[in-house]
Design a protein around this motif. Sequence first.
Motif, PDB file in Angstrom:
ATOM      1  N   GLU A   1      54.337  11.644  50.373  1.00 32.19           N
ATOM      2  CA  GLU A   1      55.416  12.512  49.932  1.00 32.19           C
ATOM      3  C   GLU A   1      56.702  11.704  49.768  1.00 32.19           C
ATOM      4  O   GLU A   1      57.055  10.878  50.615  1.00 32.19           O
ATOM      5  CB  GLU A   1      55.644  13.631  50.950  1.00 32.19           C
ATOM      6  N   PHE A   2      57.418  11.965  48.691  1.00 30.74           N
ATOM      7  CA  PHE A   2      58.683  11.295  48.438  1.00 30.74           C
ATOM      8  C   PHE A   2      59.806  12.326  48.430  1.00 30.74           C
ATOM      9  O   PHE A   2      59.628  13.477  48.009  1.00 30.74           O
ATOM     10  CB  PHE A   2      58.658  10.574  47.079  1.00 30.74           C
TER      11      PHE A   2
ATOM     12  N   LEU B   1      59.965   7.605  51.038  1.00 29.44           N
ATOM     13  CA  LEU B   1      58.843   8.230  51.738  1.00 29.44           C
ATOM     14  C   LEU B   1      59.362   9.110  52.848  1.00 29.44           C
ATOM     15  O   LEU B   1      60.371   8.810  53.497  1.00 29.44           O
ATOM     16  CB  LEU B   1      57.934   7.151  52.316  1.00 29.44           C
ATOM     17  N   GLU B   2      58.662  10.216  53.099  1.00 25.31           N
ATOM     18  CA  GLU B   2      59.085  11.152  54.131  1.00 25.31           C
ATOM     19  C   GLU B   2      57.897  11.567  54.992  1.00 25.31           C
ATOM     20  O   GLU B   2      56.762  11.623  54.520  1.00 25.31           O
ATOM     21  CB  GLU B   2      59.704  12.417  53.515  1.00 25.31           C
TER      22      GLU B   2
ATOM     23  N   VAL C   1      48.571  10.005  56.540  1.00 24.70           N
ATOM     24  CA  VAL C   1      49.761   9.376  57.111  1.00 24.70           C
ATOM     25  C   VAL C   1      49.800   7.902  56.745  1.00 24.70           C
ATOM     26  O   VAL C   1      48.761   7.264  56.534  1.00 24.70           O
ATOM     27  CB  VAL C   1      49.834   9.528  58.646  1.00 24.70           C
ATOM     28  N   ARG C   2      50.997   7.380  56.668  1.00 24.98           N
ATOM     29  CA  ARG C   2      51.211   5.940  56.497  1.00 24.98           C
ATOM     30  C   ARG C   2      52.039   5.467  57.669  1.00 24.98           C
ATOM     31  O   ARG C   2      53.043   6.070  58.037  1.00 24.98           O
ATOM     32  CB  ARG C   2      51.924   5.633  55.182  1.00 24.98           C
TER      33      ARG C   2
ATOM     34  N   ALA D   1      55.468   7.896  56.626  1.00 26.00           N
ATOM     35  CA  ALA D   1      55.189   8.999  55.703  1.00 26.00           C
ATOM     36  C   ALA D   1      54.016   9.805  56.234  1.00 26.00           C
ATOM     37  O   ALA D   1      53.164   9.294  56.970  1.00 26.00           O
ATOM     38  CB  ALA D   1      54.874   8.487  54.300  1.00 26.00           C
ATOM     39  N   GLY D   2      53.979  11.070  55.872  1.00 30.90           N
ATOM     40  CA  GLY D   2      52.869  11.915  56.276  1.00 30.90           C
ATOM     41  C   GLY D   2      52.942  13.259  55.597  1.00 30.90           C
ATOM     42  O   GLY D   2      54.034  13.778  55.336  1.00 30.90           O
ATOM     43  N   LYS D   3      51.773  13.821  55.294  1.00 36.29           N
ATOM     44  CA  LYS D   3      51.735  15.140  54.677  1.00 36.29           C
ATOM     45  C   LYS D   3      50.399  15.796  54.972  1.00 36.29           C
ATOM     46  O   LYS D   3      49.406  15.135  55.292  1.00 36.29           O
ATOM     47  CB  LYS D   3      51.933  15.051  53.164  1.00 36.29           C
ATOM     48  N   VAL D   4      50.367  17.099  54.873  1.00 40.45           N
ATOM     49  CA  VAL D   4      49.123  17.859  54.940  1.00 40.45           C
ATOM     50  C   VAL D   4      48.443  17.750  53.588  1.00 40.45           C
ATOM     51  O   VAL D   4      49.095  17.861  52.547  1.00 40.45           O
ATOM     52  CB  VAL D   4      49.398  19.330  55.306  1.00 40.45           C
TER      53      VAL D   4
END
Length: 344
Positions: free
Chosen positions: A2-3, A9-10, A24-25, A71-74
């Motif tokens: 996600e940016f 990155l967020e 996740v990063r 960074a990380g997102k569902v």
Amino acid sequence: MEFSAAGRLEVRITTADVGKRVSVRRLSEAGAAGEKFTDTVGVLTSWTDGVLLITRKSGESVSVAESALVAGKVVPPAPARRRGPAASYEELARVAARSWRPVESERLGAWELRAAGGFTRRANSVLPLGDPGLPLDEALTAVRRWYGERGLPAYVQTATGAAGTQELLCAELERRGWVREVTAEVWTGPLAPVADLAGDTGVVLSREADETWLARYQRKGVSEVALRVLESGPSVWFATVPGAEGADGAGGGGGVAAIGRCVVDGRWASFAAVEVDPAQRRRGLATAVMAALARRALDEGASAAWLQVETDNAGARALYAGMGFAAHHSYHHYREPAAAGTDR
């Protein structure tokens, strides 16, 4: 990843996302040559004390420090497989359980406690499909007591890597010191192509595991209890390829060149115990056995097939992939802390 609107990155996951599939990063290395990152995709099984635990499809657990997240997102569930029969994890788990029945079982809520005198982990483990009706610690205490009364170590069979599998339960067991002893995979595929692979090559089919079949079976000294497990299931067939008269291959088994077992259950046919005399390998006997069993299963109305394969059995994996099978999910057996093991 996600940016943000600024192109950075967020991290867009929180502790409220435990139980969801995430990507996740994390920063894995920083030095003069620049920063290096590692990406991980799996189910977020816990987030405590600044550490995320992510369970991958294979069942491997990866710890990620919150401080290393960049960074990380569902992410949505893994896309449905495009090849082979569609099936949910629960459907396959129930079909597999019916194909290898214990001699004794008891319900604990939606869990099934299974025992068969220690013959294979599958017949001597808990199948936890749903809620046990007790808090987890109380349920595990009841499980250990039940198996202890039978002189057996307690095992819980779990699965990862498909919709509806048990990554969270795996993490909870590991947190309580349960040890994962065995990991294998369930593969599925269409049945008809297997039936077309070989013609009549002298495969003999029987409803019973007779002495000839047992002579090749890798588990020697099979007891009456083991025979009850082997012959359990809705519609069980045993395949035997006789060898040369009086022959005795390096692996034992007298003149038996190859064997196999198949259980037909509705649309499903399961394959197991496909074994070939080491001296008779590379002659297509495993394929012939499976083809003969597949034709019989087709006659009984089956259309799909499944089997189990060890993750490190390269030869079997290549054989089954060539037949059109592909991995559906991984399964694992967790042993209670400080308990002795048994064969799978």
